[in-house]
Design an enzyme around this catalytic site. Structure first.
Site, PDB file in Angstrom:
ATOM      1  N   ARG A 169      45.250  38.798  30.002  1.00  9.70           N
ATOM      2  CA  ARG A 169      44.061  39.017  30.447  1.00  9.70           C
ATOM      3  C   ARG A 169      44.316  40.002  31.315  1.00  9.70           C
ATOM      4  NH1 ARG A 169      43.044  34.056  33.147  1.00  9.70           N
ATOM      5  NH2 ARG A 169      44.209  32.636  32.871  1.00  9.70           N
ATOM      6  N   MET A 183      35.276  30.964  34.496  1.00  8.27           N
ATOM      7  CA  MET A 183      36.751  29.773  34.851  1.00  8.27           C
ATOM      8  C   MET A 183      37.378  30.362  33.882  1.00  8.27           C
ATOM      9  SD  MET A 183      35.765  26.962  36.075  1.00  8.27           S
ATOM     10  CE  MET A 183      37.069  26.032  35.337  1.00  8.27           C
ATOM     11  N   ARG A 184      37.774  32.352  34.463  1.00 10.44           N
ATOM     12  CA  ARG A 184      38.768  32.506  34.879  1.00 10.44           C
ATOM     13  C   ARG A 184      39.668  33.097  35.575  1.00 10.44           C
ATOM     14  NH1 ARG A 184      41.029  33.995  30.215  1.00 10.44           N
ATOM     15  NH2 ARG A 184      41.581  35.912  30.380  1.00 10.44           N
ATOM     16  N   ASN A 214      32.342  34.318  45.146  1.00  9.08           N
ATOM     17  CA  ASN A 214      32.440  33.255  44.413  1.00  9.08           C
ATOM     18  C   ASN A 214      32.222  31.730  45.149  1.00  9.08           C
ATOM     19  OD1 ASN A 214      33.600  31.585  41.190  1.00  9.08           O
ATOM     20  ND2 ASN A 214      35.325  30.973  43.642  1.00  9.08           N
ATOM     21  N   HIS A 247      33.453  27.820  45.389  1.00 10.45           N
ATOM     22  CA  HIS A 247      34.425  27.074  44.972  1.00 10.45           C
ATOM     23  C   HIS A 247      33.658  25.724  45.132  1.00 10.45           C
ATOM     24  CE1 HIS A 247      38.408  26.086  43.761  1.00 10.45           C
ATOM     25  NE2 HIS A 247      38.549  25.568  44.520  1.00 10.45           N
ATOM     26  N   SER A 276      32.383  26.107  49.330  1.00  7.91           N
ATOM     27  CA  SER A 276      32.729  27.370  49.691  1.00  7.91           C
ATOM     28  C   SER A 276      31.899  29.079  49.406  1.00  7.91           C
ATOM     29  CB  SER A 276      33.960  27.233  50.078  1.00  7.91           C
ATOM     30  OG  SER A 276      34.416  26.330  51.151  1.00  7.91           O
ATOM     31  N   THR A 283      39.071  38.382  46.487  1.00 10.09           N
ATOM     32  CA  THR A 283      39.865  39.192  46.858  1.00 10.09           C
ATOM     33  C   THR A 283      40.674  38.714  45.163  1.00 10.09           C
ATOM     34  OG1 THR A 283      40.779  37.381  48.025  1.00 10.09           O
ATOM     35  CG2 THR A 283      39.340  39.229  49.108  1.00 10.09           C
ATOM     36  N   LEU A 302      43.549  34.269  45.021  1.00 14.98           N
ATOM     37  CA  LEU A 302      43.163  33.330  43.833  1.00 14.98           C
ATOM     38  C   LEU A 302      42.347  32.434  45.062  1.00 14.98           C
ATOM     39  CD1 LEU A 302      41.947  31.566  41.562  1.00 14.98           C
ATOM     40  CD2 LEU A 302      43.860  30.381  41.660  1.00 14.98           C
ATOM     41  N   ASP A 303      40.894  31.682  44.860  1.00 17.55           N
ATOM     42  CA  ASP A 303      40.396  31.230  45.582  1.00 17.55           C
ATOM     43  C   ASP A 303      40.444  31.517  47.386  1.00 17.55           C
ATOM     44  OD1 ASP A 303      38.801  30.182  43.795  1.00 17.55           O
ATOM     45  OD2 ASP A 303      40.203  28.479  43.233  1.00 17.55           O
ATOM     46  N   THR A 322      24.040  19.627  44.297  1.00 14.94           N
ATOM     47  CA  THR A 322      23.002  20.286  44.903  1.00 14.94           C
ATOM     48  C   THR A 322      23.371  20.860  46.564  1.00 14.94           C
ATOM     49  OG1 THR A 322      22.123  18.048  45.081  1.00 14.94           O
ATOM     50  CG2 THR A 322      21.246  18.694  46.571  1.00 14.94           C
ATOM     51  N   GLU A 362      25.434  23.259  46.439  1.00 16.27           N
ATOM     52  CA  GLU A 362      25.432  24.352  45.788  1.00 16.27           C
ATOM     53  C   GLU A 362      24.266  25.494  45.358  1.00 16.27           C
ATOM     54  OE1 GLU A 362      27.824  24.542  41.866  1.00 16.27           O
ATOM     55  OE2 GLU A 362      29.879  23.663  42.877  1.00 16.27           O
TER      56      GLU A 362
END
Length: 212
Positions: free
Chosen positions: A65, A90-91, A107, A109, A136, A141, A144-145, A172, A174
């Site tokens: 990674r 999707m990483r 991001n 989510h 959301s 940061t 993760l999420d 919809t 988003e």
């Protein structure tokens, strides 16, 4: 006009919503590049059709990674972005790249964070018997999420819903809230501070703007 780079892995529907909002003048910015970690995805075709430069950097070509993210960071920087937008990318990003873009990476989510970080959020909400679900937008940061939430949108869950039903309802929302948050950033209303996300100089609640 802020320079925006969007990262995708699939259909690019959120990317398309942001590109269209920029082209319609609803965002004071321009998508100057779309990067995918997968070739032959619909999002790249949509970006090209909109006249946006695209690039593919396959994670499968890298042993770690860290190695991938180092080259990804270089590629993103080559577009000289003011803002980096993750739109179905999707990483899981490494700390080095999230620190590099600290305060300039967003991001989206598909859950009401902090609920259901990670994947399969719609099914998890159904399995838990929740009465509402949602989406959301948050700053990225190292967690993760886990970055400060900026804005959420809620949708009801009905007894007969499937995960696909819920996904469509969330999509919809988003496409409505992500361009709005990008516009807040592009007009210098939104920023990340040590205390959290600030809008118009006011610290946002843990659940973001206009939280109950």
């Amino acid at each position: 006009m802020k320079r925006i780079v969007v990262l995708i892995s699939g259909s690019g529907s959120n990317m398309q919503a942001i590109v269209e909002a920029c082209q319609a003048g609803r965002i004071a910015g321009q998508v100057v590049g779309v990067i995918s970690n997968k070739a032959d995805v619909a999002g790249l075709e949509k970006a090209a059709a909109a006249g946006v430069p695209t690039a593919v950097l396959s994670h499968r070509d890298y042993p770690t990674r860290e190695a991938y993210d180092a080259d990804l960071q270089q590629l993103i920087d080559s577009f000289q972005p003011d803002l980096v937008v993750l739109a179905g990318f999707m990483r899981i990003l490494t700390p080095a790249i999230t620190r590099h873009f600290h305060g300039r990476m967003l991001n989206i989510h598909p859950s009401l964070l902090p609920k259901y970080k990670g994947v399969n959020t719609h099914q998890r909400a159904l399995d838990a018997g929740d009465e509402e679900h949602g989406v959301s937008v948050h700053f990225v940061t190292e967690e993760l999420d886990g970055g400060p939430v900026i804005l959420q949108a809620k949708v009801p869950i009905f007894p007969e819903d499937t995960a696909a039903d819920l996904q469509q309802r969330v999509h919809t929302q988003e496409h409505a809230i992500y361009p709005l948050v990008v516009q807040w950033f592009c007009t210098n209303r939104l920023r990340l501070t040590e205390q959290g996300a600030e809008l118009d100089g006011e610290l946002l609640a843990a659940e973001g703007y206009a939280a109950d």
